[in-house]
Design a protein around this motif. Structure first.
Motif, PDB file in Angstrom:
ATOM      1  N   CYS A  50       0.832  -1.217   0.000  1.00  0.00           N
ATOM      2  CA  CYS A  50       0.000   0.000   0.000  1.00  0.00           C
ATOM      3  C   CYS A  50       0.859   1.256   0.000  1.00  0.00           C
ATOM      4  N   VAL A  51       1.986   1.248   0.710  1.00  0.00           N
ATOM      5  CA  VAL A  51       2.869   2.416   0.703  1.00  0.00           C
ATOM      6  C   VAL A  51       3.564   2.557  -0.651  1.00  0.00           C
ATOM      7  N   GLY A  52       3.920   1.433  -1.275  1.00  0.00           N
ATOM      8  CA  GLY A  52       4.525   1.486  -2.603  1.00  0.00           C
ATOM      9  C   GLY A  52       3.608   2.147  -3.613  1.00  0.00           C
ATOM     10  N   ILE A  53       2.325   1.784  -3.575  1.00  0.00           N
ATOM     11  CA  ILE A  53       1.353   2.397  -4.479  1.00  0.00           C
ATOM     12  C   ILE A  53       1.234   3.897  -4.205  1.00  0.00           C
ATOM     13  N   GLU A  54       1.154   4.259  -2.917  1.00  0.00           N
ATOM     14  CA  GLU A  54       1.022   5.670  -2.551  1.00  0.00           C
ATOM     15  C   GLU A  54       2.188   6.503  -3.066  1.00  0.00           C
ATOM     16  N   PHE A  55       3.415   5.990  -2.911  1.00  0.00           N
ATOM     17  CA  PHE A  55       4.570   6.797  -3.283  1.00  0.00           C
ATOM     18  C   PHE A  55       4.825   6.800  -4.789  1.00  0.00           C
ATOM     19  N   CYS A  56       4.317   5.827  -5.526  1.00  0.00           N
ATOM     20  CA  CYS A  56       4.367   5.936  -6.983  1.00  0.00           C
ATOM     21  C   CYS A  56       3.640   7.206  -7.425  1.00  0.00           C
ATOM     22  N   PHE A  57       2.478   7.447  -6.834  1.00  0.00           N
ATOM     23  CA  PHE A  57       1.713   8.646  -7.173  1.00  0.00           C
ATOM     24  C   PHE A  57       2.328   9.890  -6.557  1.00  0.00           C
ATOM     25  N   SER A  58       2.733   9.797  -5.293  1.00  0.00           N
ATOM     26  CA  SER A  58       3.268  10.969  -4.601  1.00  0.00           C
ATOM     27  C   SER A  58       4.509  11.534  -5.295  1.00  0.00           C
ATOM     28  N   ILE A  59       5.403  10.652  -5.728  1.00  0.00           N
ATOM     29  CA  ILE A  59       6.668  11.091  -6.318  1.00  0.00           C
ATOM     30  C   ILE A  59       6.525  11.466  -7.787  1.00  0.00           C
ATOM     31  N   TRP A  60       5.699  10.750  -8.534  1.00  0.00           N
ATOM     32  CA  TRP A  60       5.728  10.875  -9.990  1.00  0.00           C
ATOM     33  C   TRP A  60       4.518  11.577 -10.610  1.00  0.00           C
ATOM     34  N   SER A  61       3.526  11.964  -9.814  1.00  0.00           N
ATOM     35  CA  SER A  61       2.336  12.604 -10.399  1.00  0.00           C
ATOM     36  C   SER A  61       2.672  13.913 -11.113  1.00  0.00           C
ATOM     37  N   VAL A  62       3.503  14.746 -10.490  1.00  0.00           N
ATOM     38  CA  VAL A  62       3.843  16.030 -11.111  1.00  0.00           C
ATOM     39  C   VAL A  62       4.586  15.808 -12.431  1.00  0.00           C
ATOM     40  N   ALA A  63       5.516  14.868 -12.437  1.00  0.00           N
ATOM     41  CA  ALA A  63       6.245  14.571 -13.676  1.00  0.00           C
ATOM     42  C   ALA A  63       5.298  14.054 -14.760  1.00  0.00           C
ATOM     43  N   ARG A  64       4.305  13.231 -14.369  1.00  0.00           N
ATOM     44  CA  ARG A  64       3.326  12.736 -15.355  1.00  0.00           C
ATOM     45  C   ARG A  64       2.526  13.904 -15.936  1.00  0.00           C
ATOM     46  N   LEU A  65       2.195  14.884 -15.100  1.00  0.00           N
ATOM     47  CA  LEU A  65       1.468  16.055 -15.591  1.00  0.00           C
ATOM     48  C   LEU A  65       2.341  16.914 -16.500  1.00  0.00           C
TER      49      LEU A  65
END
Length: 370
Positions: free
Chosen positions: A212-227
């Motif tokens: 669950c933490v792995g999933i959370e930090f995939c989004f936390s770290i990389w969401s801005v770069a994806r945008l």
């Protein structure tokens, strides 16, 4: 009797206050990792995957905290929490002051280790009956505070000021936590202190937290770069990235109402899957932002649910549960965002964002085990 009740209530308020200070500071700093990575890569004109280690020090700190946890917490979880606030504040100032890697790396290490100590001490202070609800409230505060960080990054970047200066927003609350008087959590059961670790249940709980933490930090770290990859400027992407924090805050602040329901976990996993698919399919910033927001609503209750299960294992002491939770979170933060970054360099970030899907499937399988 009335005096004893009043004293207990005052002690409970003090405990909640210092944990809240620490969690708000942690929320501001951890939610800054994504825009900070994108911003410093732009400042130094370096590939973002090459600098992902700057955001992994939290994970490294958690792993080290897990090893030292039982010994460190003998000094008292409340004292550990206060010292952690001081260390994080110093690290945040150093990270904000310079983009140069020696200083940025040093500050990141201090922030990572301090945040790890906060994560280590929190379950020890909040353990006992109703732990999942109390943890949900506190990490909800962290998520609510975390909404401010990407917005501040975006505002500074849009004004032509390096967004890293937004890290200073966490310093006042961290100083308040460091100066607060030391508090204590509930004592361990005598049987838990003298007994061994129940390996099977602890290993299952550890695996769930990793996922669950792995999933959370995939989004936390990389969401801005994806945008950013959708074509918007860094300042705009940082502001849009606040949708993750908003969803996390909303999910965690309402989470105490349903975290104990049997359908809570499957519903959360399904919501994350929908959001992940939208992030993958989205071709414009509006669609990707919507996917991030949907996924965050599902991600929000998972960590409190899993941590509550861990601290509720019969016969597991507070020090051991804190260390196991810290090790699980550290392993996830070190591995999942780095794996997504590795995939970014080979197949592109859009396709790499499908990584949470297999993690969700494994977590669904493990959720059915008792």
């Amino acid at each position: 009797m009335a005096v004893d009740t009043e004293a207990r209530q005052a002690a409970s308020r003090d405990l909640s206050r210092v944990v809240a200070f620490a969690q708000i500071g942690l929320g501001l700093l951890v939610s800054s990792y994504g825009p900070y990575l994108a911003g410093i890569a732009a400042e130094l004109d370096r590939p973002r995957g090459e600098l992902v280690w700057l955001t992994m020090t939290f994970g490294a700190g958690l792993v080290l905290a897990a090893a030292a946890g039982p010994a460190v917490l003998r000094a008292g979880a409340g004292l550990v929490m206060r010292l952690a606030c001081a260390v994080i504040a110093v690290g945040a100032v150093v990270m904000a002051a310079s983009p140069q890697l020696p200083l940025a790396g040093t500050g990141s290490v201090l922030v990572g280790f301090g945040c790890a100590a906060v994560a280590l001490a929190t379950p020890s202070l909040l353990r006992g009956p109703g732990a999942a609800k109390r943890i949900t409230i506190m990490v909800g505060l962290a998520s609510a505070a975390g909404v401010c960080a990407p917005l501040a990054f975006g505002a500074l970047e849009s004004a032509g000021v390096p967004g890293r200066w937004a890290l200073l927003s966490a310093v006042p609350v961290l100083v308040a936590g460091a100066l607060h008087r030391t508090v204590t959590g509930p004592p361990d059961d005598a049987a838990a202190v003298g007994g061994g670790v129940p390996v099977g249940p602890a290993a299952l709980a550890w695996s769930r937290i990793v996922l669950c933490v792995g999933i959370e930090f995939c989004f936390s770290i990389w969401s801005v770069a994806r945008l950013v990859d959708t074509g918007v400027a860094l300042g705009t992407a940082s502001a849009l990235g606040a949708s993750f924090g908003i969803g996390m805050a909303a999910g965690r602040l309402v989470g105490p109402r349903f975290v104990d329901r049997p359908w809570a976990e499957p519903a959360a996993l399904a919501t994350i899957a929908v959001g992940t698919v939208v992030v993958y399919l989205g071709q414009d910033p509006v669609a990707v932002t919507a996917g991030i927001a949907v996924a965050s609503l599902g991600i929000a209750p998972l960590y409190p649910i899993m941590l509550g299960r861990l601290v509720g294992i019969p016969g597991l002491s507070g020090r051991h549960s804190a260390s196991i939770g810290s090790l699980a979170s550290g392993a996830a933060i070190l591995s999942a965002p780095a794996a997504l970054g590795w995939l970014d360099g080979r197949i592109g970030l859009r396709e790499a964002f499908l990584l949470p899907i297999p993690l969700l499937v494994i977590l669904l399988v493990l959720s059915k085990r008792r």
